[in-house]
Design an enzyme around this catalytic site. Structure first.
Site, PDB file in Angstrom:
ATOM      1  N   GLY A 197       0.822  -1.217   0.000  1.00  0.00           N
ATOM      2  CA  GLY A 197       0.000   0.000   0.000  1.00  0.00           C
ATOM      3  C   GLY A 197       0.845   1.250   0.000  1.00  0.00           C
ATOM      4  CG  ASN A 227      -0.313   3.254  -4.918  1.00  0.00           C
ATOM      5  OD1 ASN A 227      -1.001   3.726  -4.023  1.00  0.00           O
ATOM      6  ND2 ASN A 227      -0.753   2.306  -5.729  1.00  0.00           N
ATOM      7  N   GLY A 241      -0.565   7.994   0.340  1.00  0.00           N
ATOM      8  CA  GLY A 241      -0.855   8.031   1.772  1.00  0.00           C
ATOM      9  C   GLY A 241       0.320   7.709   2.671  1.00  0.00           C
ATOM     10  CB  ILE A 242       0.346   6.152   6.059  1.00  0.00           C
ATOM     11  CG1 ILE A 242      -0.610   7.174   6.682  1.00  0.00           C
ATOM     12  CG2 ILE A 242       1.391   5.726   7.082  1.00  0.00           C
ATOM     13  CD1 ILE A 242      -1.502   6.609   7.773  1.00  0.00           C
ATOM     14  N   GLY A 243       1.633   4.834   3.430  1.00  0.00           N
ATOM     15  CA  GLY A 243       2.582   3.896   2.843  1.00  0.00           C
ATOM     16  C   GLY A 243       3.597   4.578   1.955  1.00  0.00           C
ATOM     17  CB  SER A 257      -6.560   1.238  13.426  1.00  0.00           C
ATOM     18  OG  SER A 257      -7.437   2.275  13.839  1.00  0.00           O
ATOM     19  CE1 TYR A 286      -9.303   0.343   8.598  1.00  0.00           C
ATOM     20  CE2 TYR A 286      -9.891   1.229  10.746  1.00  0.00           C
ATOM     21  CZ  TYR A 286      -9.001   1.127   9.694  1.00  0.00           C
ATOM     22  OH  TYR A 286      -7.814   1.806   9.741  1.00  0.00           O
TER      23      TYR A 286
END
Length: 419
Positions: A125, A127, A129-131, A255, A285
């Site tokens: 993940g 590409n 955001g946080i990644g 999370s 989630y």
């Protein structure tokens, strides 16, 4: 030069100086009495420093034969050993460390002076955001990073941005296809990764995730949030175990939402995914993030003896990323709270801390928030429960995939839990 960990207790009394030896020990000199000692004159504790110089520094000898340190980027010179800025108290216990960073710290701050040259990391993940910030921060400090994503075009664009923003070498940034909604894709990706990194993988960062999806099923007939956030990452980590050597670190991005998980009917149905008739996107989630933590706990037990550490992290509350793209109401909520949330650099800090901090050598099975460990939901500390959930996860995978690579775990955990 002061320790970046310094607080009032660490301040030296008048007349004392902190010095270093080449082999990484810190000692203290009283400039009046000329007395030297290995323990801090105020705290009574010993400190050690890294053997290597911080990233960006070199040393030379001046005309008088004295050792001088040079910051390559700025050209600044000093006779003070820059390693002293990274002095750490010698630990009597593996968990004996103090908080150096907090919720306002950035990934770049966590990595200040850290040289990751020769290290290899894989980030899912990555590409956006946080990644993306995680991959960028690692690459900025010399790490070779493999970006594992489903969207290859976006990944190539991400690599170009990282090179532009950090001056990292494009040769050190590679992409690989990974669709977490397909267990077959996970297996193929793991085989390809093992071919690329035939020797070892220093950091495996399991960051990818989905949030707020309506009820959908993957090609494996598993509810999507459960599979993408949990099951596929667990399978991926186990498949990559041969690459994890002493000192390797595995990070599950979880999370604080895990605290609101509900395990109703999980054991009755022997299925971790919520059924269609009682589906809630938020609960799906929450549960997936709970499963991340218990998976990290179980794998930390499994891999402790070989020196591989496995921890879980919380990046930050309501961080503004494209994670909220699934529903307009979530996008609105994230937009409204954006001024009060962490930046992406701050959100990546805890992941980077868990993946690189020197004081976390041999620290495993913990949950980190705001760059320090904290207690997770009490249910996540129940070892028997963790083993049972792990066993159900294995069964869900085994029902759909060849078990060659996970048979050892199946033999152990299905027997323990009678699944």
């Amino acid at each position: 030069m002061h320790n970046i960990d310094s607080d009032s207790e660490d301040e030296l009394p008048a007349g004392w100086e902190e010095k270093s030896t080449q082999d990484g020990n810190v000692y203290y000199v009283n400039t009046v009495s000329k007395k030297t000692q290995l323990t801090h004159p105020r705290t009574g504790r010993k400190k050690v420093i890294p053997f290597e110089l911080p990233f960006g520094w070199s040393k030379s000898v001046d005309a008088e034969g004295k050792t001088i340190y040079i910051q390559r980027e700025t050209g600044n010179r000093t006779y003070v050993d820059p390693r002293l800025a990274f002095a750490k108290e010698a630990k009597e216990h593996v968990h004996d460390f103090r908080q150096r960073f907090d919720g306002s710290s950035t990934a770049f701050q966590v990595l200040h002076g850290v040289d990751l040259s020769g290290k290899y990391a894989l980030v899912t993940g990555s590409n956006s955001g946080i990644g993306y910030e995680t991959a960028k921060s690692l690459a900025r400090h010399g790490c070779s990073v493999l970006l594992a994503n489903r969207n290859m075009e976006a990944t190539q664009q991400a690599i170009k941005r990282i090179v532009k923003e950090t001056n990292a070498s494009e040769d050190d940034l590679k992409s690989i296809y990974l669709d977490l909604a397909s267990l077959q894709s996970v297996r193929k990706c793991a085989l390809a990764v093992k071919a690329l990194f035939s020797d070892h993988l220093d950091m495996l960062i399991l960051n990818a995730g989905v949030f707020g999806l309506p009820y959908t099923e993957t090609e494996d007939n598993i509810e999507t949030t459960c599979q993408v956030n949990h099951l596929s990452h667990m399978y991926f980590a186990i498949l990559l175990e041969p690459l994890l050597k002493k000192g390797s670190r595995v990070i599950f991005v979880s999370s604080e939402s895990h605290r609101f998980a509900s395990l109703k009917n999980v054991f009755l149905l022997q299925n971790l995914a919520l059924p269609r008739d009682s589906y809630s996107s938020m609960m799906a989630y929450n549960n997936s993030k709970f499963y991340n933590i218990v998976t990290a706990k179980v794998l930390s037990e499994e891999w402790r003896a070989k020196g591989v550490t496995v921890n879980a992290v919380h990046p930050g509350n309501m961080v503004f990323t494209n994670l909220s793209k699934s529903w307009w109401l979530y996008r609105l909520a994230f937009l409204l709270v954006r001024p009060f949330t962490k930046s992406l650099q701050q959100a990546a800090a805890t992941t980077i801390y868990a993946a690189t901090a020197g004081e976390l050598d041999d620290v495993t099975g913990l949950y980190f928030n705001n760059c320090f460990y904290c207690e997770e939901n009490f249910l996540a500390r129940d070892q028997n429960l963790a083993h049972e959930l792990f066993a159900i996860s294995l069964k869900m995978i085994a029902d759909r995939m060849n078990t060659d690579y996970i048979q050892r775990y199946i033999n152990k955990y299905t027997y323990i839990c009678n699944v």
